[in-house]
Design an enzyme around this catalytic site. Sequence first.
Site, PDB file in Angstrom:
ATOM      1  N   LEU A  64      -8.179  -2.943 -21.318  1.00  0.00           N
ATOM      2  CA  LEU A  64      -7.552  -2.024 -20.366  1.00  0.00           C
ATOM      3  C   LEU A  64      -8.508  -1.638 -19.234  1.00  0.00           C
ATOM      4  O   LEU A  64      -8.151  -1.677 -18.052  1.00  0.00           O
ATOM      5  CB  LEU A  64      -7.080  -0.764 -21.122  1.00  0.00           C
ATOM      6  CG  LEU A  64      -6.463   0.354 -20.302  1.00  0.00           C
ATOM      7  CD1 LEU A  64      -5.121  -0.066 -19.722  1.00  0.00           C
ATOM      8  CD2 LEU A  64      -6.269   1.614 -21.155  1.00  0.00           C
ATOM      9  N   ARG A 117     -23.173   4.448 -34.194  1.00  0.00           N
ATOM     10  CA  ARG A 117     -21.948   3.743 -33.765  1.00  0.00           C
ATOM     11  C   ARG A 117     -22.184   2.269 -33.444  1.00  0.00           C
ATOM     12  O   ARG A 117     -21.230   1.503 -33.300  1.00  0.00           O
ATOM     13  CB  ARG A 117     -21.336   4.440 -32.549  1.00  0.00           C
ATOM     14  CG  ARG A 117     -22.183   4.320 -31.305  1.00  0.00           C
ATOM     15  CD  ARG A 117     -21.505   4.915 -30.100  1.00  0.00           C
ATOM     16  NE  ARG A 117     -22.454   5.140 -29.019  1.00  0.00           N
ATOM     17  CZ  ARG A 117     -22.109   5.519 -27.800  1.00  0.00           C
ATOM     18  NH1 ARG A 117     -20.849   5.730 -27.507  1.00  0.00           N
ATOM     19  NH2 ARG A 117     -23.016   5.701 -26.873  1.00  0.00           N
ATOM     20  N   SER A 120     -14.942   9.755 -27.236  1.00  0.00           N
ATOM     21  CA  SER A 120     -16.321   9.276 -27.294  1.00  0.00           C
ATOM     22  C   SER A 120     -16.808   9.084 -28.726  1.00  0.00           C
ATOM     23  O   SER A 120     -16.659   9.971 -29.571  1.00  0.00           O
ATOM     24  CB  SER A 120     -17.228  10.285 -26.588  1.00  0.00           C
ATOM     25  OG  SER A 120     -18.573   9.952 -26.833  1.00  0.00           O
ATOM     26  N   GLN A 121     -17.442   7.950 -28.976  1.00  0.00           N
ATOM     27  CA  GLN A 121     -18.040   7.703 -30.293  1.00  0.00           C
ATOM     28  C   GLN A 121     -19.370   8.462 -30.438  1.00  0.00           C
ATOM     29  O   GLN A 121     -19.978   8.425 -31.482  1.00  0.00           O
ATOM     30  CB  GLN A 121     -18.245   6.201 -30.502  1.00  0.00           C
ATOM     31  CG  GLN A 121     -16.940   5.453 -30.669  1.00  0.00           C
ATOM     32  CD  GLN A 121     -17.139   3.986 -30.966  1.00  0.00           C
ATOM     33  OE1 GLN A 121     -18.144   3.387 -30.561  1.00  0.00           O
ATOM     34  NE2 GLN A 121     -16.199   3.385 -31.674  1.00  0.00           N
ATOM     35  N   ARG A 164      -0.558  -8.082 -17.895  1.00  0.00           N
ATOM     36  CA  ARG A 164      -0.624  -7.617 -19.282  1.00  0.00           C
ATOM     37  C   ARG A 164       0.704  -7.571 -20.028  1.00  0.00           C
ATOM     38  O   ARG A 164       0.704  -7.321 -21.237  1.00  0.00           O
ATOM     39  CB  ARG A 164      -1.310  -6.247 -19.334  1.00  0.00           C
ATOM     40  CG  ARG A 164      -2.716  -6.241 -18.760  1.00  0.00           C
ATOM     41  CD  ARG A 164      -3.643  -7.210 -19.463  1.00  0.00           C
ATOM     42  NE  ARG A 164      -5.017  -7.094 -18.968  1.00  0.00           N
ATOM     43  CZ  ARG A 164      -6.054  -7.725 -19.491  1.00  0.00           C
ATOM     44  NH1 ARG A 164      -5.891  -8.552 -20.506  1.00  0.00           N
ATOM     45  NH2 ARG A 164      -7.256  -7.578 -18.992  1.00  0.00           N
ATOM     46  N   SER A 177       0.833  -1.218   0.000  1.00  0.00           N
ATOM     47  CA  SER A 177       0.000   0.000   0.000  1.00  0.00           C
ATOM     48  C   SER A 177       0.863   1.261   0.000  1.00  0.00           C
ATOM     49  O   SER A 177       0.415   2.311  -0.457  1.00  0.00           O
ATOM     50  CB  SER A 177      -0.964   0.008   1.185  1.00  0.00           C
ATOM     51  OG  SER A 177      -0.236  -0.002   2.396  1.00  0.00           O
ATOM     52  N   ARG A 189     -10.845  -3.058 -17.927  1.00  0.00           N
ATOM     53  CA  ARG A 189     -11.204  -4.105 -16.952  1.00  0.00           C
ATOM     54  C   ARG A 189     -10.429  -3.924 -15.650  1.00  0.00           C
ATOM     55  O   ARG A 189     -10.789  -4.487 -14.613  1.00  0.00           O
ATOM     56  CB  ARG A 189     -10.921  -5.503 -17.536  1.00  0.00           C
ATOM     57  CG  ARG A 189     -11.820  -5.915 -18.677  1.00  0.00           C
ATOM     58  CD  ARG A 189     -13.273  -6.025 -18.267  1.00  0.00           C
ATOM     59  NE  ARG A 189     -13.508  -6.996 -17.218  1.00  0.00           N
ATOM     60  CZ  ARG A 189     -13.639  -8.307 -17.408  1.00  0.00           C
ATOM     61  NH1 ARG A 189     -13.603  -8.799 -18.622  1.00  0.00           N
ATOM     62  NH2 ARG A 189     -13.842  -9.127 -16.391  1.00  0.00           N
ATOM     63  N   HIS A 190      -9.338  -3.136 -15.733  1.00  0.00           N
ATOM     64  CA  HIS A 190      -8.542  -2.895 -14.522  1.00  0.00           C
ATOM     65  C   HIS A 190      -9.201  -1.770 -13.736  1.00  0.00           C
ATOM     66  O   HIS A 190      -9.248  -0.619 -14.184  1.00  0.00           O
ATOM     67  CB  HIS A 190      -7.085  -2.608 -14.902  1.00  0.00           C
ATOM     68  CG  HIS A 190      -6.457  -3.840 -15.485  1.00  0.00           C
ATOM     69  ND1 HIS A 190      -5.881  -4.799 -14.691  1.00  0.00           N
ATOM     70  CD2 HIS A 190      -6.404  -4.308 -16.744  1.00  0.00           C
ATOM     71  CE1 HIS A 190      -5.483  -5.807 -15.455  1.00  0.00           C
ATOM     72  NE2 HIS A 190      -5.788  -5.530 -16.710  1.00  0.00           N
TER      73      HIS A 190
HETATM   74  C1  LIG Z   1      -4.600 -13.448 -20.260  1.00  0.00           C
HETATM   75  C2  LIG Z   1      -5.911 -12.893 -19.811  1.00  0.00           C
HETATM   76  C3  LIG Z   1      -7.077 -13.446 -20.272  1.00  0.00           C
HETATM   77  C4  LIG Z   1      -8.310 -12.942 -19.848  1.00  0.00           C
HETATM   78  N1  LIG Z   1      -9.452 -13.509 -20.318  1.00  0.00           N
HETATM   79  C5  LIG Z   1     -10.640 -13.038 -19.909  1.00  0.00           C
HETATM   80  C6  LIG Z   1     -11.860 -13.616 -20.374  1.00  0.00           C
HETATM   81  O1  LIG Z   1     -11.853 -14.555 -21.163  1.00  0.00           O
HETATM   82  N2  LIG Z   1     -13.032 -13.095 -19.960  1.00  0.00           N
HETATM   83  C7  LIG Z   1     -13.089 -12.056 -19.066  1.00  0.00           C
HETATM   84  O2  LIG Z   1     -14.188 -11.613 -18.691  1.00  0.00           O
HETATM   85  N3  LIG Z   1     -11.957 -11.490 -18.611  1.00  0.00           N
HETATM   86  C8  LIG Z   1     -10.753 -11.947 -19.002  1.00  0.00           C
HETATM   87  N4  LIG Z   1      -9.606 -11.357 -18.540  1.00  0.00           N
HETATM   88  C9  LIG Z   1      -9.717 -10.193 -17.642  1.00  0.00           C
HETATM   89  C10 LIG Z   1      -9.488 -10.579 -16.160  1.00  0.00           C
HETATM   90  O3  LIG Z   1     -10.418 -11.528 -15.752  1.00  0.00           O
HETATM   91  C11 LIG Z   1      -9.555  -9.346 -15.260  1.00  0.00           C
HETATM   92  O4  LIG Z   1     -10.842  -8.783 -15.328  1.00  0.00           O
HETATM   93  C12 LIG Z   1      -8.562  -8.275 -15.642  1.00  0.00           C
HETATM   94  O5  LIG Z   1      -7.329  -8.820 -15.929  1.00  0.00           O
HETATM   95  C13 LIG Z   1      -8.455  -7.284 -14.482  1.00  0.00           C
HETATM   96  O6  LIG Z   1      -7.673  -7.865 -13.470  1.00  0.00           O
HETATM   97  P1  LIG Z   1      -8.003  -7.845 -11.929  1.00  0.00           P
HETATM   98  O7  LIG Z   1      -9.434  -8.089 -11.696  1.00  0.00           O
HETATM   99  O8  LIG Z   1      -7.026  -8.712 -11.207  1.00  0.00           O
HETATM  100  O9  LIG Z   1      -7.508  -6.460 -11.509  1.00  0.00           O
HETATM  101  P2  LIG Z   1      -7.985  -4.987 -11.257  1.00  0.00           P
HETATM  102  O10 LIG Z   1      -9.363  -4.670 -11.645  1.00  0.00           O
HETATM  103  O11 LIG Z   1      -6.886  -4.238 -11.900  1.00  0.00           O
HETATM  104  O12 LIG Z   1      -7.904  -4.920  -9.694  1.00  0.00           O
HETATM  105  C14 LIG Z   1      -6.673  -5.086  -9.003  1.00  0.00           C
HETATM  106  C15 LIG Z   1      -6.879  -5.976  -7.806  1.00  0.00           C
HETATM  107  O13 LIG Z   1      -7.762  -5.310  -6.888  1.00  0.00           O
HETATM  108  C16 LIG Z   1      -8.568  -6.275  -6.238  1.00  0.00           C
HETATM  109  N5  LIG Z   1      -9.959  -6.011  -6.578  1.00  0.00           N
HETATM  110  C17 LIG Z   1     -10.442  -5.145  -7.502  1.00  0.00           C
HETATM  111  N6  LIG Z   1     -11.770  -5.141  -7.502  1.00  0.00           N
HETATM  112  C18 LIG Z   1     -12.155  -6.038  -6.577  1.00  0.00           C
HETATM  113  C19 LIG Z   1     -13.413  -6.520  -6.130  1.00  0.00           C
HETATM  114  N7  LIG Z   1     -14.566  -6.080  -6.628  1.00  0.00           N
HETATM  115  N8  LIG Z   1     -13.431  -7.441  -5.160  1.00  0.00           N
HETATM  116  C20 LIG Z   1     -12.304  -7.921  -4.627  1.00  0.00           C
HETATM  117  N9  LIG Z   1     -11.062  -7.547  -5.024  1.00  0.00           N
HETATM  118  C21 LIG Z   1     -10.990  -6.601  -5.973  1.00  0.00           C
HETATM  119  C22 LIG Z   1      -8.118  -7.639  -6.745  1.00  0.00           C
HETATM  120  O14 LIG Z   1      -7.124  -8.133  -5.873  1.00  0.00           O
HETATM  121  C23 LIG Z   1      -7.518  -7.311  -8.090  1.00  0.00           C
HETATM  122  O15 LIG Z   1      -6.583  -8.276  -8.530  1.00  0.00           O
HETATM  123  C24 LIG Z   1      -8.364 -11.844 -18.943  1.00  0.00           C
HETATM  124  C25 LIG Z   1      -7.170 -11.291 -18.476  1.00  0.00           C
HETATM  125  C26 LIG Z   1      -5.956 -11.787 -18.913  1.00  0.00           C
HETATM  126  C27 LIG Z   1      -4.695 -11.159 -18.401  1.00  0.00           C
END
Ligand SMILES: Cc1cc2nc3c(=O)[nH]c(=O)nc-3n(C[C@H](O)[C@H](O)[C@H](O)COP(=O)(O)OP(=O)(O)OC[C@H]3O[C@@H](n4cnc5c(N)ncnc54)[C@H](O)[C@@H]3O)c2cc1C
Length: 268
Positions: A113, A178, A125-126, A205, A91, A115-116
Site C-alpha cells: 500500500l 521487532r 507502530s511496532q 490494485r 487534476s 508504495r503509492h
Molecule cells: C502487480 C504488481 C506487481 C508489482 N511488483 C513489484 C515488484 O516486484 N517490485 C517492486 O519494487 N514493486 C512492485 N510493484 C509496485 C510498483 O512498482 C509501484 O511502486 C506501485 O504500484 C506504486 O505505483 P506508482 O508508482 O504508479 O504510483 P504512485 O506512487 O501511487 O504514484 C502515482 C503516479 O504519480 C506519478 N509519480 C509518483 N512519484 C513519481 C516520481 N518520483 N517521478 C515521476 N512520477 C511520479 C506517476 O505517474 C505514478 O504512476 C508492483 C505493483 C503491482 C501492481
Amino acid sequence: MKYVCALYSCKSFSPKFFCTKQIYFFHVRVEGEVENLKVKLLRYTSDAELLCGAAALTSTQSGSPSEILEKIDSKTAKRIIKRVTGYGHASVIEHASFTFSIEGVSRVMTHQLVRHRIASYTQQSQRYVTYDTVESYMTPSSIAKTAEAKKIFDETLEEISETYKKLLRLGIPKEDARFILPNAAKTNIIVTMNARELRHFFNLRCCTRTQWETREVAVEMLKQVKKVAPALFENAGPSCVKLGYCPEGRMKPPQCNVKEIRKLFRSL
Ligand SMILES: Cc1cc2nc3c(=O)[nH]c(=O)nc-3n(C[C@H](O)[C@H](O)[C@H](O)COP(=O)(O)OP(=O)(O)OC[C@H]3O[C@@H](n4cnc5c(N)ncnc54)[C@H](O)[C@@H]3O)c2cc1C
C-alpha cells in the site's frame, strides 16, 4: 451480501466452488479471503462531486470558484467531471480526498500500500504495540486450509512469539525485538488519497495481477467510494475496465476474462 458467481469459466472449478457468498475472479477470491478485514471510509470531502465540477468550470468561466460552487448542481457537476477527465485533465478531481481505516491486515499488505506515494499514511507502530498472541498474526487461507501447512505455520509463529517475548524480558526495546517479527504480523493503518490517486491505485490494485490481500482491500475501498461519489469513480477498477483491454500484455493471466471483469466492476 449478494451472490456473484463465476466471472470466467475455469474448467478446473466446479459450479459449487463458485456458488458461494463471495466474489471470485481469476479463481482467486476478492472478497471474503481476509478474516475480520475492516475497511472503513472514515471521512471524505463533502460535496466532492460539486467541488470537483466547480474546479473544472473555474478554468473556463469568468465567475469566482466560490460563485461557481454556489450555483453548480449535481447533474452539471457529474457531466463536467466526465467531460474534463475524459480529456485526460484529471487534476480537477484531486480536490476530493478520502480517508480510510484499514484494520487487521498483514504487513505484507501495508508494505504494498505505502508504495503509492501520492497519499498520506499513519500506521500502528511496532515500537509501541506488542505482538504476543495468535491474533497478532494473519494466516493466508492457502495455509489455513492445509492441515500440515497450518501446523508448520502456527508452530513457527509461536516460536517467533516466544523468542520475541524472551527478548523483551531481557530488556531489549520493542523497536529492536521487532526485527524477528514476520510479514504475517497484523497491523492497522489510516490512509488518505485524493480521487485521482485512488483511481490510479484501483487501476493497479484491483487487477488480478495484484496480490490477493491488497486486491481485497482495494476492491472494498472502491465499493465504498463509489457509493458516495459515483461520478468520480465511474469506470474505476483495474485498467481494463476503462480501457476495454488488458494493458498487461504477455503478463495478462490467460484465464483472465476482461469482459467479465469489466461487468463486475461496473456493477459494484
Ligand atoms: C502487480 C504488481 C506487481 C508489482 N511488483 C513489484 C515488484 O516486484 N517490485 C517492486 O519494487 N514493486 C512492485 N510493484 C509496485 C510498483 O512498482 C509501484 O511502486 C506501485 O504500484 C506504486 O505505483 P506508482 O508508482 O504508479 O504510483 P504512485 O506512487 O501511487 O504514484 C502515482 C503516479 O504519480 C506519478 N509519480 C509518483 N512519484 C513519481 C516520481 N518520483 N517521478 C515521476 N512520477 C511520479 C506517476 O505517474 C505514478 O504512476 C508492483 C505493483 C503491482 C501492481
